[in-house]
Design a protein around this motif. Sequence first.
Motif, mmCIF file in Angstrom:
data_model
loop_
_atom_site.group_PDB
_atom_site.id
_atom_site.type_symbol
_atom_site.label_atom_id
_atom_site.label_comp_id
_atom_site.label_asym_id
_atom_site.label_seq_id
_atom_site.Cartn_x
_atom_site.Cartn_y
_atom_site.Cartn_z
ATOM 1 N N UNK A 309 -37.166 -1.986 62.173
ATOM 2 C CA UNK A 309 -36.497 -2.760 63.203
ATOM 3 C C UNK A 309 -35.249 -2.099 63.754
ATOM 4 N N UNK A 310 -34.740 -1.081 63.064
ATOM 5 C CA UNK A 310 -33.494 -0.422 63.458
ATOM 6 C C UNK A 310 -33.747 0.993 63.974
ATOM 7 N N UNK A 311 -34.561 1.734 63.239
ATOM 8 C CA UNK A 311 -34.774 3.149 63.538
ATOM 9 C C UNK A 311 -36.197 3.524 63.128
ATOM 10 N N UNK A 312 -37.185 3.135 63.918
ATOM 11 C CA UNK A 312 -38.579 3.293 63.486
ATOM 12 C C UNK A 312 -39.088 4.734 63.569
ATOM 13 N N UNK A 313 -40.024 5.040 62.677
ATOM 14 C CA UNK A 313 -40.791 6.277 62.751
ATOM 15 C C UNK A 313 -42.264 5.896 62.639
ATOM 16 N N UNK A 314 -43.118 6.523 63.426
ATOM 17 C CA UNK A 314 -44.545 6.217 63.434
ATOM 18 C C UNK A 314 -45.290 7.120 62.460
#
Length: 502
Positions: A309-314
């Motif tokens: 929710x703050x700093x996503x990585x896929x």
Amino acid sequence: MASIADFYAGKNILITGATGFMGKVLVEKLLRSCPDINALYILVRPKANQSPKDRIDNMLKSKLFSKLKEVSTDFQQKFVPISSDLMQPGLGLSTEDEDMLKAHIHVIFHCAATIRFDEPLKRALRLNVAATQELLGLAEHMPKLEAFIHISTAYAHCNHKHIEDVVYPSPVEPNILLSSLEWMDDSIVDDITLRLLADWPNTYTFTKALAESIVNQHGEKFNTAIVRPSIIVASWREPFPGWIDNLNGPSGVLVAAGKGVMRTMMADNNAVADIIPVDVVINLMLAAGWYTAVQRPQSTLVYNCTTGGVNPILWGDIERSVMSTFKQIPLDKAFRRPNANFTSSYLSNRFWNLFTHKVPALAYDTYLRLSGNEPMMMKLYKKLHKAAGLLEYFSVRQWSWSSKNLDMLKGQLSAEDQQNFNFDVGHLNWLEYMEKYCIGAKKYILNEDMADIPAAKQHLKKLRNICYTCNTLLLVFVWHIFIAQSQVANDLWSYMVSSSFA
């Protein structure tokens, strides 16, 4: 309010699961950043020919504690090893040790749990639920206790797509389930496990949901808090970047991909991979312990410790980062060049499993047999596919989590504590982090020397040349068969050859 380090000064702290991955980082951080703590009481299960003290001494030999040893020479005197077995009634504590804990403990960090997704339900209930209940019962008789911090998982309520920072109703009454299963034969329990799990994918998440309910019930008796980390991976900054010591979860897949063993895995490239560095979790735990003791909230506060929710990585970003890093900084003696592919297609995954895993494994095992060695690759792939299968539920889905309590806690910290006990992942650079993670796996899991990188690169070049040669021969072979079966292709081939030499 006093700073976090000042709060822990003079305190006696009880830790369960201290010899595990997260527990070690907690111990190191406490001793390094809160040097004035009085003592660490460590519950340790004795092993054959190893006392609890021996196990702690072995733990302290880890590279993890090298920075601590540079700044402190007497920290080992703060350990109080306690022989304990969470599988036993009363946590396997002697009467003397139980009385000592009741008289001295100020803060409890309950980290111990079985994290195996496929753990038999009866054992998972004993370790994750019954042991938590017994520890809470012991805590009721600790007059000095100021905070009980329970480590759960962000996926304890993965039957919800959005997970609030609250304690959800228990799927079943924990005490009734524990007493009901106590008399059942293991085979009967195995038969009814799937019905009991219902919307939960495994016994780990199910029993963690039950344990939260038990902690919440005790929240009226003393100060409790629950920390829910998502998928815990290598350290971000502390005590140094990239520290990791196990192959659990994504780390095993990462190493297998780097070695060229794993070429395909089920994952949605466009889904958020909610991984969280272990030092972020530890900093949040220590801050939660401080706030719970000082502010004494009226109810059990839940802290969702996630990144999406703050700093996503896929997942697709992870795949590309890992492959790029291991081509530049390769692992020693790779089986093949790193070239993994994440896919959300079941049929595609099965196809690549067959042609990039099983066929090469059978060929290599045949070679080993002919050379008089024990075949190993099919056994390795069986374990690897099992591990990837257990991770699959989380790699093809995504969730969102509320962070109200975490944001509130961050706002309570002084500027100094925000720096010393940082759990804000907003500034985490994923590209740099994933490179450090891969290097950490190379150095700390595989114990490979960074000085051997040139030789590892040369080995990859050899593998590349072998791959190109094999692919060329295969192409010529297929083309030859195609020409032999088609007069049109044969005429085309003859025309091209004659034109080239005209």
